[in-house]
Design an enzyme around this catalytic site. Structure first.
Site, PDB file in Angstrom:
ATOM      1  N   TRP A 113      36.968  38.319  45.863  1.00 14.70           N
ATOM      2  CA  TRP A 113      36.475  38.289  44.475  1.00 14.70           C
ATOM      3  C   TRP A 113      34.987  37.943  44.453  1.00 14.70           C
ATOM      4  O   TRP A 113      34.213  38.548  43.721  1.00 14.70           O
ATOM      5  CB  TRP A 113      37.280  37.307  43.629  1.00 14.70           C
ATOM      6  N   ASP A 145      33.384  31.791  38.799  1.00 16.53           N
ATOM      7  CA  ASP A 145      34.634  32.492  38.525  1.00 16.53           C
ATOM      8  C   ASP A 145      35.747  31.470  38.704  1.00 16.53           C
ATOM      9  O   ASP A 145      35.999  30.994  39.810  1.00 16.53           O
ATOM     10  CB  ASP A 145      34.777  33.658  39.519  1.00 16.53           C
ATOM     11  N   LYS A 168      46.408  33.866  35.173  1.00 14.43           N
ATOM     12  CA  LYS A 168      46.844  32.912  36.191  1.00 14.43           C
ATOM     13  C   LYS A 168      47.273  31.598  35.544  1.00 14.43           C
ATOM     14  O   LYS A 168      48.363  31.124  35.791  1.00 14.43           O
ATOM     15  CB  LYS A 168      45.733  32.657  37.208  1.00 14.43           C
TER      16      LYS A 168
HETATM   17  C1  LIG Z   1      42.605  37.560  39.609  1.00 19.76           C
HETATM   18  C2  LIG Z   1      41.175  37.277  39.894  1.00 19.76           C
HETATM   19  C3  LIG Z   1      40.151  38.167  39.523  1.00 19.76           C
HETATM   20  C4  LIG Z   1      40.431  39.510  38.891  1.00 19.76           C
HETATM   21  O1  LIG Z   1      40.861  39.358  37.609  1.00 19.76           O
HETATM   22  P1  LIG Z   1      41.126  40.626  36.671  1.00 19.76           P
HETATM   23  O2  LIG Z   1      41.457  39.944  35.395  1.00 19.76           O
HETATM   24  O3  LIG Z   1      42.255  41.388  37.281  1.00 19.76           O
HETATM   25  O4  LIG Z   1      39.879  41.411  36.606  1.00 19.76           O
HETATM   26  C5  LIG Z   1      38.853  37.792  39.754  1.00 19.76           C
HETATM   27  N1  LIG Z   1      38.556  36.611  40.334  1.00 19.76           N
HETATM   28  C6  LIG Z   1      39.514  35.750  40.714  1.00 19.76           C
HETATM   29  C7  LIG Z   1      39.125  34.454  41.343  1.00 19.76           C
HETATM   30  C8  LIG Z   1      40.847  36.056  40.506  1.00 19.76           C
HETATM   31  O5  LIG Z   1      41.801  35.184  40.883  1.00 19.76           O
END
Ligand SMILES: *Cc1c(COP(=O)(O)O)cnc(C)c1O
Length: 359
Positions: free
Chosen positions: A101, A171, A195
């Site tokens: 990511w 993030d 999540k």
């Molecule tokens: C799941 C995740 C993403 C991607 O998220 P989307 O909503 O599918 O774009 C990005 N960064 C992290 C840390 C994630 O766990």
């Protein structure tokens, strides 16, 4: 019967939340309709979104001077939205590469400016958080990007780099609401909801107000934070139902005692699982020491055959989605806020049983 779902996302939601959503499905309050059917411009819906924002501010102690935006497009859209809005002074930003990511955020930013890698843990399949040498930081970077919790590899930051005033962008998709955060240390926090916050389709951005308003000329209207900040996340139709579910999740968190209690619960669950793995002769966690995530726990047996058998038999025992990400292999148990202690206990018992039967 409900299973224990160890999926990395979309993930489990608290049963209380699902029950309340079910109770309110046909009629929300005395509105005569489901939240899903409501006009986002209605008084009823405005009250819902206002309360969700107020509750998020309360639960996360978001200080004055920050906007909360309810967007769509997932965390992945933020990989572009952040540089389009922030990479506009020096046109440069620093990145720590701690997994896929973080790397995607870096690659996307490279399309809009000069993205610089200050550290990476790629050499050991991202199984640790690299030491940061601040002499490598660009003092004029427009922002410094980290992925706070690495969902795929199971690592987390424990301390923030000293960026000497360069705004930190984090993030937090897979750790938001799992523990208290000092929001004032960040320029921007973003997270997809699926999540720890609610259903997929909602993306939350918490942004310091001075970072809004200097987007690149080419920025699409919908990708400009100012558009959403100026319109209370109502420039267009926001993900209304996802925001409502986030509200129920926040009520649940408040009822549990807030983020410090959430953290205690999460530490207890993670310690239980890591100690079970550390005691095992067959299984081992792929991350060791202080970098271990509280949310995502990858583990392996060392044998692909045994891993596959484990995943298959776990599923039969009601422990689903424990298969690891294809880039790490083995297993991964995601134990977000909504995973009860009993779920982790059941997984640990299953691990011991499997080991006894297959040693
Ligand atoms: C799941 C995740 C993403 C991607 O998220 P989307 O909503 O599918 O774009 C990005 N960064 C992290 C840390 C994630 O766990």
């Amino acid at each position: 019967m409900r299973v224990y779902n160890f999926s990395a996302g979309p993930a489990m939601l608290p049963e209380e939340v699902l029950k309340r959503a079910a109770d309110e499905m046909l009629e929300y309050g005395s509105s005569g309709q489901s939240v899903m059917e409501m006009s986002h411009r209605s008084k009823e819906y405005q009250a819902i979104i206002d309360k969700v924002e107020a509750d998020l501010r309360e639960v996360m102690s978001i200080p004055e001077g920050y906007k909360v935006l309810f967007l769509q497009g997932g965390a992945s859209s933020q990989f572009a939205m952040v540089p389009m809005n922030l990479m506009t002074r020096s046109g440069r930003a620093d990145f720590v590469i701690t997994g896929q990511w973080a790397n995607k955020a870096y690659q996307e930013a490279s399309r809009y400016g000069k993205a610089n890698i200050v550290a990476s843990s790629k050499d050991k399949t991202f199984s640790y958080i690299p030491e940061l040498d601040s002499s490598k930081f660009d003092p004029e970077a427009d922002y410094f990007h980290i992925c706070y919790n690495n969902t795929i590899y199971g690592t987390r930051f424990n301390e923030l780099p000293d960026t000497k005033g360069v705004p930190i962008v984090a993030d937090m998709s897979s750790c938001i609401l799992s523990e208290p955060v000092d929001v004032s240390q960040y320029g921007l926090i973003y997270a997809g909801a699926q999540k720890n916050m609610g259903p997929a389709g909602l993306t939350v951005v918490i942004i310091r107000e001075d970072l809004i308003g200097s987007a690149m000329e080419l920025t699409p209207t919908m990708f400009n934070y100012k558009t959403h900040a100026d319109n209370g996340s109502m420039y267009n139709t926001p993900p209304t139902y996802g925001i409502y579910i986030l509200g129920l999740v926040l009520d649940w968190i408040k009822g549990m005692g807030g983020l410090s209690v959430m953290k205690e619960r999460n530490v207890r669950k993670a310690e239980l699982l890591y100690s079970c793995l550390d005691e095992s002769r067959m299984f081992s966690a792929t991350v060791s020491g202080k970098d271990r995530s509280l949310m995502n726990v990858p583990f392996v047996t060392g044998s692909e055959e045994l891993d596959a058998k484990f995943v298959q038999e776990a599923k039969k025992a009601g422990l689903i989605n424990v298969k690891g990400h294809r880039s790490v292999g083995g297993m991964r148990a995601s134990i977000y806020n909504a995973m009860p202690y009993e779920g982790v206990q059941a997984l640990c018992e299953f691990i011991r049983k499997f080991e006894a039967e297959n040693a």
